[in-house]
Each structure stands twice: as C-alpha cells, then as structure tokens.
Design a protein around this motif. Structure first.
Motif, PDB file in Angstrom:
ATOM      1  N   LEU A  82      -1.333  -0.003  11.702  1.00 43.98           N
ATOM      2  CA  LEU A  82      -2.310   0.384  12.729  1.00 43.98           C
ATOM      3  C   LEU A  82      -1.600   1.038  13.914  1.00 43.98           C
ATOM      4  CD1 LEU A  82      -4.731  -2.677  12.606  1.00 43.98           C
ATOM      5  CD2 LEU A  82      -5.370  -0.295  12.176  1.00 43.98           C
ATOM      6  N   GLY A  83      -0.385   0.568  14.226  1.00 45.10           N
ATOM      7  CA  GLY A  83       0.412   1.180  15.297  1.00 45.10           C
ATOM      8  C   GLY A  83       0.763   2.618  14.957  1.00 45.10           C
ATOM      9  N   ILE A  84       1.085   2.857  13.673  1.00 44.13           N
ATOM     10  CA  ILE A  84       1.386   4.234  13.245  1.00 44.13           C
ATOM     11  C   ILE A  84       0.123   5.097  13.389  1.00 44.13           C
ATOM     12  CG2 ILE A  84       2.012   5.665  11.257  1.00 44.13           C
ATOM     13  CD1 ILE A  84       3.878   3.401  10.351  1.00 44.13           C
TER      14      ILE A  84
ATOM     15  N   GLU B 285       6.086  -1.716   1.314  1.00 43.47           N
ATOM     16  CA  GLU B 285       6.471  -2.459   0.099  1.00 43.47           C
ATOM     17  C   GLU B 285       5.324  -3.249  -0.509  1.00 43.47           C
ATOM     18  OE1 GLU B 285      10.688  -4.130   0.933  1.00 43.47           O
ATOM     19  OE2 GLU B 285       9.735  -3.446   2.778  1.00 43.47           O
ATOM     20  N   ASP B 286       4.229  -3.354   0.197  1.00 42.22           N
ATOM     21  CA  ASP B 286       2.974  -3.814  -0.386  1.00 42.22           C
ATOM     22  C   ASP B 286       2.020  -2.640  -0.242  1.00 42.22           C
ATOM     23  OD1 ASP B 286       3.441  -6.532  -1.058  1.00 42.22           O
ATOM     24  OD2 ASP B 286       3.328  -7.070   1.063  1.00 42.22           O
ATOM     25  N   LEU B 287       1.114  -2.528  -1.185  1.00 40.93           N
ATOM     26  CA  LEU B 287       0.097  -1.490  -1.046  1.00 40.93           C
ATOM     27  C   LEU B 287      -1.241  -2.158  -0.791  1.00 40.93           C
ATOM     28  CD1 LEU B 287       0.579   1.260  -3.756  1.00 40.93           C
ATOM     29  CD2 LEU B 287       1.010   1.396  -1.313  1.00 40.93           C
ATOM     30  N   ASP B 288      -1.923  -1.716   0.250  1.00 45.59           N
ATOM     31  CA  ASP B 288      -3.310  -2.120   0.455  1.00 45.59           C
ATOM     32  C   ASP B 288      -3.972  -1.031   1.291  1.00 45.59           C
ATOM     33  OD1 ASP B 288      -2.574  -2.550   3.102  1.00 45.59           O
ATOM     34  OD2 ASP B 288      -2.522  -4.728   2.936  1.00 45.59           O
ATOM     35  N   ALA B 289      -5.222  -1.262   1.686  1.00 47.27           N
ATOM     36  CA  ALA B 289      -5.951  -0.196   2.389  1.00 47.27           C
ATOM     37  C   ALA B 289      -5.179   0.286   3.617  1.00 47.27           C
ATOM     38  CB  ALA B 289      -7.336  -0.697   2.777  1.00 47.27           C
ATOM     39  N   SER B 290      -4.408  -0.600   4.255  1.00 44.30           N
ATOM     40  CA  SER B 290      -3.686  -0.194   5.464  1.00 44.30           C
ATOM     41  C   SER B 290      -2.573   0.810   5.154  1.00 44.30           C
ATOM     42  CB  SER B 290      -3.106  -1.411   6.200  1.00 44.30           C
ATOM     43  OG  SER B 290      -1.905  -1.848   5.602  1.00 44.30           O
ATOM     44  N   SER B 291      -2.107   0.869   3.891  1.00 45.32           N
ATOM     45  CA  SER B 291      -1.075   1.856   3.530  1.00 45.32           C
ATOM     46  C   SER B 291      -1.627   3.280   3.676  1.00 45.32           C
ATOM     47  CB  SER B 291      -0.611   1.651   2.086  1.00 45.32           C
ATOM     48  OG  SER B 291      -0.280   0.312   1.847  1.00 45.32           O
ATOM     49  N   ALA B 292      -2.944   3.417   3.568  1.00 46.00           N
ATOM     50  CA  ALA B 292      -3.568   4.746   3.630  1.00 46.00           C
ATOM     51  C   ALA B 292      -3.441   5.385   5.011  1.00 46.00           C
ATOM     52  CB  ALA B 292      -5.044   4.644   3.244  1.00 46.00           C
ATOM     53  N   ILE B 293      -3.128   4.559   6.034  1.00 44.88           N
ATOM     54  CA  ILE B 293      -3.021   5.125   7.389  1.00 44.88           C
ATOM     55  C   ILE B 293      -1.559   5.178   7.829  1.00 44.88           C
ATOM     56  CG2 ILE B 293      -5.325   4.475   8.163  1.00 44.88           C
ATOM     57  CD1 ILE B 293      -4.070   1.969   9.419  1.00 44.88           C
TER      58      ILE B 293
ATOM     59  N   ALA C  79      -8.604   7.714   0.162  1.00 46.61           N
ATOM     60  CA  ALA C  79      -7.249   7.206   0.421  1.00 46.61           C
ATOM     61  C   ALA C  79      -7.300   5.693   0.673  1.00 46.61           C
ATOM     62  CB  ALA C  79      -6.623   7.925   1.609  1.00 46.61           C
ATOM     63  N   LEU C  80      -8.293   5.237   1.430  1.00 46.57           N
ATOM     64  CA  LEU C  80      -8.435   3.789   1.667  1.00 46.57           C
ATOM     65  C   LEU C  80      -8.698   3.073   0.348  1.00 46.57           C
ATOM     66  CD1 LEU C  80     -10.606   3.932   4.912  1.00 46.57           C
ATOM     67  CD2 LEU C  80      -8.338   2.925   4.753  1.00 46.57           C
ATOM     68  N   PHE C  81      -9.499   3.704  -0.516  1.00 50.14           N
ATOM     69  CA  PHE C  81      -9.826   3.109  -1.818  1.00 50.14           C
ATOM     70  C   PHE C  81      -8.609   3.093  -2.743  1.00 50.14           C
ATOM     71  CE2 PHE C  81     -11.257   4.342  -6.210  1.00 50.14           C
ATOM     72  CZ  PHE C  81     -11.668   3.069  -6.613  1.00 50.14           C
ATOM     73  N   ASN C  82      -7.901   4.249  -2.859  1.00 48.11           N
ATOM     74  CA  ASN C  82      -6.868   4.271  -3.902  1.00 48.11           C
ATOM     75  C   ASN C  82      -5.543   3.625  -3.477  1.00 48.11           C
ATOM     76  OD1 ASN C  82      -5.328   6.397  -2.685  1.00 48.11           O
ATOM     77  ND2 ASN C  82      -6.721   7.902  -3.584  1.00 48.11           N
ATOM     78  N   HIS C  83      -5.417   3.250  -2.194  1.00 51.10           N
ATOM     79  CA  HIS C  83      -4.262   2.442  -1.799  1.00 51.10           C
ATOM     80  C   HIS C  83      -4.586   0.945  -1.852  1.00 51.10           C
ATOM     81  CE1 HIS C  83      -2.777   6.282  -0.146  1.00 51.10           C
ATOM     82  NE2 HIS C  83      -1.591   5.768  -0.376  1.00 51.10           N
ATOM     83  N   ALA C  84      -5.855   0.613  -2.044  1.00 52.92           N
ATOM     84  CA  ALA C  84      -6.271  -0.795  -1.971  1.00 52.92           C
ATOM     85  C   ALA C  84      -5.634  -1.628  -3.085  1.00 52.92           C
ATOM     86  CB  ALA C  84      -7.794  -0.893  -2.047  1.00 52.92           C
ATOM     87  N   ASN C  85      -5.337  -2.874  -2.745  1.00 58.56           N
ATOM     88  CA  ASN C  85      -4.755  -3.819  -3.713  1.00 58.56           C
ATOM     89  C   ASN C  85      -5.921  -4.431  -4.496  1.00 58.56           C
ATOM     90  OD1 ASN C  85      -2.897  -5.492  -5.004  1.00 58.56           O
ATOM     91  ND2 ASN C  85      -3.179  -7.117  -3.488  1.00 58.56           N
ATOM     92  N   LEU C  86      -6.484  -3.613  -5.379  1.00 59.29           N
ATOM     93  CA  LEU C  86      -7.787  -3.898  -5.965  1.00 59.29           C
ATOM     94  C   LEU C  86      -7.700  -3.929  -7.478  1.00 59.29           C
ATOM     95  CD1 LEU C  86     -10.462  -4.192  -4.507  1.00 59.29           C
ATOM     96  CD2 LEU C  86     -10.886  -1.763  -4.881  1.00 59.29           C
ATOM     97  N   ARG C  87      -8.209  -5.000  -8.083  1.00 57.24           N
ATOM     98  CA  ARG C  87      -8.231  -5.095  -9.544  1.00 57.24           C
ATOM     99  C   ARG C  87      -9.602  -4.654 -10.030  1.00 57.24           C
ATOM    100  NH1 ARG C  87      -5.299  -7.951 -13.278  1.00 57.24           N
ATOM    101  NH2 ARG C  87      -4.093  -8.960 -11.633  1.00 57.24           N
ATOM    102  N   LEU C  88      -9.700  -3.404 -10.461  1.00 62.75           N
ATOM    103  CA  LEU C  88     -10.976  -2.919 -10.995  1.00 62.75           C
ATOM    104  C   LEU C  88     -11.062  -3.297 -12.467  1.00 62.75           C
ATOM    105  CD1 LEU C  88     -11.305   0.739  -9.625  1.00 62.75           C
ATOM    106  CD2 LEU C  88     -12.320  -1.350  -8.720  1.00 62.75           C
TER     107      LEU C  88
END
Ligand SMILES: [Zn+2]
Length: 284
Positions: A47-49, A129-137, A176-185
């Motif tokens: 979020l700082g970035i 080193e972890d991917l989740d929705a925040s990686s998109a920003i 981008a928020l969707f495809n970085h999410a740590n989500l098990r579809l």
C-alpha cells in the motif's frame, strides 16, 4: 470526466477498494497457497508503494498534464487516431480498443523483462514472495509513470474514445487484483476462464523463480497474447503448492520493507543466479 456521477478518480478508487476487499475475502475463504509472511507488513509495504505511485503521478501530472483519459479526450476533440481516420463503428471501437490497449500493455510488460534497465524497475513487482491481491499494486513509481505515457501514446494513435479507455483501465486493474489473488478456483472454472482471461493459476507461473516461467504469461487481462506469441506456460514446473515465488536473489524479508523496495532499482543482486534456474526443465 464523470462516470456514474463520480469523478474519474473517485470512480477508480471506489472500484479498487471494492475489488480489493472482495478478493481478500475470497482469499480468506479459499486460499491457494500457505503464506510465507504475515499479511500486515506486506500489505503496508504494498500500500505504501501504491501511495508513492499516486504521489509520483500527481507530481508528473503537474509538469506534463497527460493521462490515458486526457489523451483520449484530446483525440476525440481533434478526431485524431486510427479509429477516426478509418471510420471504425462504435461497437468495434469498444472491442478493438480494449483488445489493442491490452496488447500494448502485454508488449510493455514483455519489454520490461527484456531490457536490463527496465527489469531493474519491474523486478520490484517480482520480489514479492507471497502473491495476493496486494501484489497487484506493487509496481515501482517509475514503472507507473512510464506506463501512463505509453498508454497515452497508444490511446492517441488508436483514437480510442475516453469511455473505452476508462472501461479498459477498470478491466485491467480489476483483473490484476483477480489474477494476483491467492485464490483456489475450481479447476473446471479455471480452465474455462483462462480461455479468455488471465486466471490466478496462470499468472502465478509468471512469479516463479525459474527464468523460463518468469519470462512467460505476461498478460494482464486477456490470455490470448501469450498463446499467440508462444509465451504461454500452463503450469509451474514444481506445482502450485511447492513452487518458489519471487526472485531467487532476494528470498528473505527485505522485500517486505517499503524503503528497501523503493530503492531496489539502484541495488545489485547480492548473489549470482544458480544456472539451474535458467535451464530448460528436463523433457519427460
Ligand atoms: Zn513481470
């Protein structure tokens, strides 16, 4: 310009917050991988970035008042760009406009991997080193400012209407928020979705420490460009549960620090890359 009664900035911010919260909720309900780091510090850093991106774009806008939407409004006012010259009908302006702009940012992403000075900037995104929705920003301000100019130039050249540009930005930011999410579809849903869109499992391959996987799946929204240009890798070599995410040069907690991340383009890697990471996987 006004969208649904909001200014463009307020519209985009509301959309970002809604999708970010929705993805974070889904991540909590059906996570794909175990986290290596607690959420708090990474989220604060990412979020700082984002805040520094916002500040940088504001400062640059004061000096050079251009955004993709401003460029589109200028093109509309002057009937400038391919769509105006070729008399492309409105329905086709929507389809072609979104597809062409998505292709431009696919190309920009590929170039940031191939040109060393641009890779220095883009690797800030890849050190997560972890991917989740925040990686998109997690994109360095210099990359965001460059991307504003590249998108604006593309918009003017294409002659994309302002509404198409706003819809495109919403689509790209949302996806981008969707495809970085740590989500098990569910696997069946992933298979169908990735015929058109970049899914979390497809994009995670791009964040692998293996060079061949890092240099694949560049798409942001549409999956077609990677298939067309043979940069599509369907699954990570080590599987989604065991794959290592990030860059091998920085597998510690430094990427969770804000100032370290912002200064990363000026740093040299602390160690050389093991050759094994650059090798082709053994053929079976
Ligand atoms: Zn990348």
């Amino acid at each position: 310009m006004t969208i649904l009664g909001f200014g463009e900035g307020a519209f985009r911010f509301a959309l970002f917050v809604s999708i970010f919260l929705a993805m974070s909720l889904l991540e909590a309900l059906m996570p794909r991988r175990e986290r290596r780091f607690p959420r708090g510090r990474r989220w604060l850093t990412n979020l700082g970035i984002l805040a520094s991106d916002y500040l940088a774009t504001l400062v640059v806008f004061v000096l050079v008042p251009v955004t993709a939407t401003v460029a589109a409004l200028w093109a509309e006012a002057n009937a400038f760009g391919l769509f105006y010259w070729l008399g492309v009908p409105v329905w086709a302006q929507w389809i072609l406009g979104i597809a062409l702009l998505d292709f431009v940012i696919w190309g920009q992403h590929l170039i940031t991997h191939k040109v060393p000075v641009l890779w220095r900037i883009h690797r800030v995104h890849h050190t997560d080193e972890d991917l989740d929705a925040s990686s998109a920003i997690r994109f360095h301000p210099v990359e965001i400012v460059l991307s504003v100019f590249i998108k604006s130039a593309a918009v003017v050249l294409i002659g994309a209407p302002a509404l198409v540009v706003v819809a495109f930005e919403a689509l790209v930011n949302g996806s981008a928020l969707f495809n970085h999410a740590n989500l098990r579809l569910p696997p069946a849903l992933d298979r169908v979705l990735r015929l058109v869109l970049v899914t979390p499992d497809m994009h995670r391959v791009h964040h692998s420490v293996y060079t061949l996987e890092t240099n694949s799946n560049y798409g942001f929204a549409l999956s077609v460009w990677d298939r067309l240009f043979r940069t599509y890798v369907p699954e990570p070599r080590d599987g989604h549960d065991n794959m290592r995410v990030g860059l091998i040069e920085w597998q510690d907690d430094k990427p969770t620090q804000l100032l370290w991340s912002l200064a990363l383009p000026f740093r040299n890697p602390p160690q050389s890359r093991p050759d094994a990471l650059d090798a082709e996987p053994p053929r079976t």
